[in-house]
Design a protein around this motif. Structure first.
Motif, PDB file in Angstrom:
ATOM      1  N   PRO A 227       0.814  -1.217   0.000  1.00  0.00           N
ATOM      2  CA  PRO A 227       0.000   0.000   0.000  1.00  0.00           C
ATOM      3  C   PRO A 227       0.848   1.268   0.000  1.00  0.00           C
ATOM      4  O   PRO A 227       1.920   1.322   0.608  1.00  0.00           O
ATOM      5  CB  PRO A 227      -0.776  -0.115   1.318  1.00  0.00           C
ATOM      6  CG  PRO A 227       0.163  -0.855   2.228  1.00  0.00           C
ATOM      7  CD  PRO A 227       0.964  -1.791   1.351  1.00  0.00           C
ATOM      8  N   SER A 228       0.356   2.278  -0.697  1.00  0.00           N
ATOM      9  CA  SER A 228       0.939   3.619  -0.625  1.00  0.00           C
ATOM     10  C   SER A 228      -0.184   4.577  -0.258  1.00  0.00           C
ATOM     11  O   SER A 228      -1.220   4.626  -0.933  1.00  0.00           O
ATOM     12  CB  SER A 228       1.540   4.028  -1.979  1.00  0.00           C
ATOM     13  OG  SER A 228       2.592   3.163  -2.339  1.00  0.00           O
ATOM     14  N   TYR A 229      -0.002   5.339   0.820  1.00  0.00           N
ATOM     15  CA  TYR A 229      -1.064   6.184   1.359  1.00  0.00           C
ATOM     16  C   TYR A 229      -0.880   7.635   0.935  1.00  0.00           C
ATOM     17  O   TYR A 229       0.241   8.116   0.752  1.00  0.00           O
ATOM     18  CB  TYR A 229      -1.077   6.116   2.885  1.00  0.00           C
ATOM     19  CG  TYR A 229      -1.268   4.720   3.430  1.00  0.00           C
ATOM     20  CD1 TYR A 229      -2.536   4.175   3.552  1.00  0.00           C
ATOM     21  CD2 TYR A 229      -0.171   3.950   3.826  1.00  0.00           C
ATOM     22  CE1 TYR A 229      -2.716   2.897   4.055  1.00  0.00           C
ATOM     23  CE2 TYR A 229      -0.344   2.671   4.336  1.00  0.00           C
ATOM     24  CZ  TYR A 229      -1.628   2.142   4.446  1.00  0.00           C
ATOM     25  OH  TYR A 229      -1.797   0.890   4.941  1.00  0.00           O
ATOM     26  N   ARG A 230      -2.005   8.333   0.831  1.00  0.00           N
ATOM     27  CA  ARG A 230      -1.906   9.777   0.631  1.00  0.00           C
ATOM     28  C   ARG A 230      -1.526  10.424   1.973  1.00  0.00           C
ATOM     29  O   ARG A 230      -1.720   9.834   3.042  1.00  0.00           O
ATOM     30  CB  ARG A 230      -3.211  10.346   0.089  1.00  0.00           C
ATOM     31  CG  ARG A 230      -4.402  10.278   1.025  1.00  0.00           C
ATOM     32  CD  ARG A 230      -5.624  10.908   0.342  1.00  0.00           C
ATOM     33  NE  ARG A 230      -6.846  10.684   1.118  1.00  0.00           N
ATOM     34  CZ  ARG A 230      -7.268  11.467   2.095  1.00  0.00           C
ATOM     35  NH1 ARG A 230      -6.544  12.531   2.444  1.00  0.00           N
ATOM     36  NH2 ARG A 230      -8.395  11.207   2.732  1.00  0.00           N
ATOM     37  N   PRO A 231      -0.939  11.604   1.916  1.00  0.00           N
ATOM     38  CA  PRO A 231      -0.490  12.253   3.149  1.00  0.00           C
ATOM     39  C   PRO A 231      -1.609  12.357   4.188  1.00  0.00           C
ATOM     40  O   PRO A 231      -2.752  12.708   3.871  1.00  0.00           O
ATOM     41  CB  PRO A 231      -0.049  13.642   2.663  1.00  0.00           C
ATOM     42  CG  PRO A 231       0.350  13.426   1.244  1.00  0.00           C
ATOM     43  CD  PRO A 231      -0.602  12.401   0.712  1.00  0.00           C
TER      44      PRO A 231
END
Length: 323
Positions: free
Chosen positions: A94-98
């Motif tokens: 997963p890559s999350y938004r800030p």
């Protein structure tokens, strides 16, 4: 073995990525894993599937969703307009938004994650990581998104899958794989049995002429079949058999047999370490040379090159796109 059984028998999970998501609105997941197939079951709440190449699809509790890939990317969200919180890549990372950070909710089970332990949406997801040539035949008959309601036979499977996801016992991955397979089979059968999804290929299974012929081809693909031999076995003339088979299946009998044999050979090359001679024999080709000639003619590469390319792809080396 009928055609659907033959295809589904090759569509087996092996170490599938299986997860339970517990979510509280607003939420949105962007899926870019390019998996061959994902099975999604919504057990509580509701969700939207927002494909890149189509209209949003509403998913209600009790719906089973089949998402076919690769190449069909999509977003799963509580609302089509919700801002994307996390992007899932091809390695399921997963890559999350800030400002966003979902977590594994270990208090709810070893394979559970989400943004809120008390979330009102509960979703089970199983992702098939590897796709064989034979299973691809089945998947290509389906649209990129299939939504079917749970039938009576599948409801206990969903409850069992939800329970087993939270456990961590010996052999747990195999248990989860087989439960996922059964859900897939139920969803595919339900979708094809709907008159709105009329398919000549599906109707061919029950045809008194074409159905038995397909079973003969699938049960013994290595036999030296001819149109005359097949027509004789099902009790009709050669011309009647060829016409009826082509009308229902969409291709002539011998063209179908060649395609089936080469897909079986491709799966054996990819899944086993059998010699080229053994693969040729199992797929109905008398010699490795005959298999190689057919493989090159239909696919533009040799069996050895195909095996090497698939091995590199599965090791993460190169894409598996055909030349």
């Amino acid at each position: 073995m009928d055609s659907m059984s033959a295809l589904l028998d090759r569509s087996r999970a092996a170490g599938a990525f299986i997860l339970r998501s517990v979510l509280s609105a607003p939420w949105a997941m962007r899926i870019e894993d390019d998996a061959p197939l994902t099975v999604l079951v919504l057990t509580q709440g509701r969700a939207w599937i927002v494909p890149d190449d189509g209209d949003p699809v509403l998913v209600e509790p009790g719906d089973v969703v089949l998402l076919r890939g690769p190449g069909h990317r999509y977003t799963v969200a509580d609302d089509p307009l919700s801002e994307i919180d996390v992007v899932i890549d091809r390695q399921q990372n997963p890559s999350y938004r800030p400002g966003v950070q979902w977590k594994f909710l270990t208090e709810l089970g070893v394979r559970t994650w989400g943004n809120e332990p008390e979330g009102s949406t509960l979703m089970l997801t199983g992702t098939y990581q590897v796709q064989g040539e034979v299973s691809e035949t089945l998947l290509c008959l389906l649209p990129s998104i299939v939504v079917v309601p749970l039938d009576e036979s599948s409801e206990p499977l969903v409850r069992l899958l939800a329970d087993e996801i939270a456990r961590d016992r010996a052999g747990q991955e195999t248990v989860l794989d087989r439960l996922l397979d059964l859900l897939l089979i139920g969803a595919v059968r339900t979708w094809f049995s709907d008159p709105a999804h009329d398919s000549g290929w599906f109707r061919a299974q029950d045809d008194p002429v074409v159905g038995p012929a397909l079973r003969l081809l699938h049960d013994d693909p290595a036999h030296p079949w001819t149109i005359s031999a097949l027509a004789s076995r099902v009790g009709v003339s050669r011309a009647t058999f060829a016409r009826r088979f082509t009308d229902l299946v969409g291709r002539p009998p011998m063209a179908y047999l060649v395609e089936w044999r080469l897909k079986l050979a491709a799966d054996l090359l990819r899944e086993t370490r059998q010699t080229l001679g053994a693969v040729a024999s199992a797929a109905g080709y008398g010699t490795p040379f005959a298999l190689s000639a057919a493989f090159r003619r239909e696919r533009g590469e040799s069996p050895r090159d195909y095996r090497s390319r698939m091995a590199r792809h599965e090791d993460g080396g190169v894409p598996s796109t055909r030349p």
